[in-house]
Design a protein around this motif. Sequence first.
Motif, PDB file in Angstrom:
ATOM      1  N   GLY A  78     -40.869 -15.599   1.559  1.00  0.00           N
ATOM      2  CA  GLY A  78     -41.658 -14.375   1.620  1.00  0.00           C
ATOM      3  C   GLY A  78     -42.730 -14.393   2.683  1.00  0.00           C
ATOM      4  N   LEU A  79     -42.590 -15.235   3.697  1.00  0.00           N
ATOM      5  CA  LEU A  79     -43.556 -15.268   4.793  1.00  0.00           C
ATOM      6  C   LEU A  79     -43.412 -14.016   5.661  1.00  0.00           C
ATOM      7  CD1 LEU A  79     -43.207 -18.983   5.987  1.00  0.00           C
ATOM      8  CD2 LEU A  79     -45.179 -17.979   4.808  1.00  0.00           C
ATOM      9  N   SER A  80     -44.551 -13.495   6.100  1.00  0.00           N
ATOM     10  CA  SER A  80     -44.533 -12.383   7.054  1.00  0.00           C
ATOM     11  C   SER A  80     -44.800 -12.861   8.475  1.00  0.00           C
ATOM     12  CB  SER A  80     -45.581 -11.337   6.657  1.00  0.00           C
ATOM     13  OG  SER A  80     -46.851 -11.935   6.496  1.00  0.00           O
ATOM     14  N   ASP A  81     -45.503 -13.999   8.619  1.00  0.00           N
ATOM     15  CA  ASP A  81     -45.847 -14.548   9.930  1.00  0.00           C
ATOM     16  C   ASP A  81     -45.405 -16.004  10.000  1.00  0.00           C
ATOM     17  OD1 ASP A  81     -47.234 -12.175  10.734  1.00  0.00           O
ATOM     18  OD2 ASP A  81     -48.945 -12.825   9.516  1.00  0.00           O
ATOM     19  N   PRO A  82     -45.059 -16.484  11.206  1.00  0.00           N
ATOM     20  CA  PRO A  82     -44.615 -17.867  11.355  1.00  0.00           C
ATOM     21  C   PRO A  82     -45.725 -18.879  11.062  1.00  0.00           C
ATOM     22  CG  PRO A  82     -43.933 -16.529  13.245  1.00  0.00           C
ATOM     23  CD  PRO A  82     -44.913 -15.709  12.459  1.00  0.00           C
ATOM     24  N   VAL A  83     -45.318 -20.013  10.487  1.00  0.00           N
ATOM     25  CA  VAL A  83     -46.219 -21.137  10.224  1.00  0.00           C
ATOM     26  C   VAL A  83     -45.577 -22.375  10.842  1.00  0.00           C
ATOM     27  CG1 VAL A  83     -47.365 -22.529   8.471  1.00  0.00           C
ATOM     28  CG2 VAL A  83     -46.983 -20.083   8.065  1.00  0.00           C
ATOM     29  N   PRO A  84     -46.300 -23.127  11.675  1.00  0.00           N
ATOM     30  CA  PRO A  84     -45.699 -24.279  12.351  1.00  0.00           C
ATOM     31  C   PRO A  84     -45.648 -25.528  11.484  1.00  0.00           C
ATOM     32  CG  PRO A  84     -47.978 -24.070  13.017  1.00  0.00           C
ATOM     33  CD  PRO A  84     -47.690 -22.896  12.106  1.00  0.00           C
ATOM     34  N   GLY A 232     -41.610 -31.250  24.456  1.00  0.00           N
ATOM     35  CA  GLY A 232     -42.972 -31.293  23.931  1.00  0.00           C
ATOM     36  C   GLY A 232     -43.495 -29.920  23.555  1.00  0.00           C
ATOM     37  N   ASP A 233     -42.654 -28.886  23.647  1.00  0.00           N
ATOM     38  CA  ASP A 233     -43.081 -27.527  23.321  1.00  0.00           C
ATOM     39  C   ASP A 233     -42.027 -26.858  22.437  1.00  0.00           C
ATOM     40  OD1 ASP A 233     -44.873 -25.384  23.425  1.00  0.00           O
ATOM     41  OD2 ASP A 233     -43.746 -24.418  25.030  1.00  0.00           O
ATOM     42  N   VAL A 241     -46.607 -21.985  22.525  1.00  0.00           N
ATOM     43  CA  VAL A 241     -47.327 -20.790  22.970  1.00  0.00           C
ATOM     44  C   VAL A 241     -47.143 -19.624  22.005  1.00  0.00           C
ATOM     45  CG1 VAL A 241     -45.392 -19.961  24.390  1.00  0.00           C
ATOM     46  CG2 VAL A 241     -47.748 -19.311  24.986  1.00  0.00           C
ATOM     47  N   ALA A 242     -46.055 -19.624  21.239  1.00  0.00           N
ATOM     48  CA  ALA A 242     -45.784 -18.512  20.318  1.00  0.00           C
ATOM     49  C   ALA A 242     -46.861 -18.374  19.244  1.00  0.00           C
ATOM     50  CB  ALA A 242     -44.422 -18.696  19.658  1.00  0.00           C
TER      51      ALA A 242
END
Length: 263
Positions: A78-84, A232-233, A241-242
């Motif tokens: 149920g996430l609306s935004d990305p979490v790293p 590394g990204d 950067v996202a």
Amino acid sequence: MTTTRTRVDAHVKVLDDDVVALAKERGIDALVYAPHFTRLPTIRDRADRYSDDDLTVVPAREVFTGDWGNRRHVLALGLSDPVPDYITFEAAMAEFDRQDAAVLVPHPGFATISLTRPEIAAHADRLDAIETYNTKLLPHQNSRTRRIAEATDQPGFGSSYSHLRGTVGEAWTEFDGALDGVEDVVDAFRSGLSRTVVHRGGAAHQLRGLVEFAHLAYENTWEKLDRLFLSGDEPTLPTNVAYEGRFTDVSVYSGTLSDYRPK
């Protein structure tokens, strides 16, 4: 009188035409799709592509909190935004709370990658369920997860935890009532809807579990990680950067490739 029930394989890593066909063949109504090292928009797009009237695919993220040697995996629906990945546990939990996500604990107490019983007890009011059957785990490990659930008074859930196509639908969470679509499945976990954890039986099921367990050796080799962390990204590193720098302060690493290499 027939009671409608909904079968949810609550954690899979693979998704394609063959996976969908096998899930349907085994009577699964919904899959929770949470591949490693993949950003939420990509997961969501793929879940949408494979969802239809007979099978709901729920996009989710198994977030790796903490550093490599002390990872704590947390499954968020149920996430609306990305979490790293590779941010602090507290930062991840705060973000899940902000987004009103359903927070599940996969494979509790397993190795150095899972929440322990004391950690689950300490954060019980922030968790929605813990896994009490995982096809990839050995019988004594699944027995331990059930004891943890009982001791911490947490609802359970079951999954195939399939990293291999043939494991999909080997275990599932069976909810009372009809769950129509992604939001219904997420709400079922969030609300503590009555459910039963079920798995297939027999020698074939046991063999499938052993094959999945053996696959762990590959999953945790540096050879695989080396391919993941070439630039590394990568998509789920907090320095990508996202994420627009939102998680820089809560990253457990400085962001250089050498920091992510397991010691």
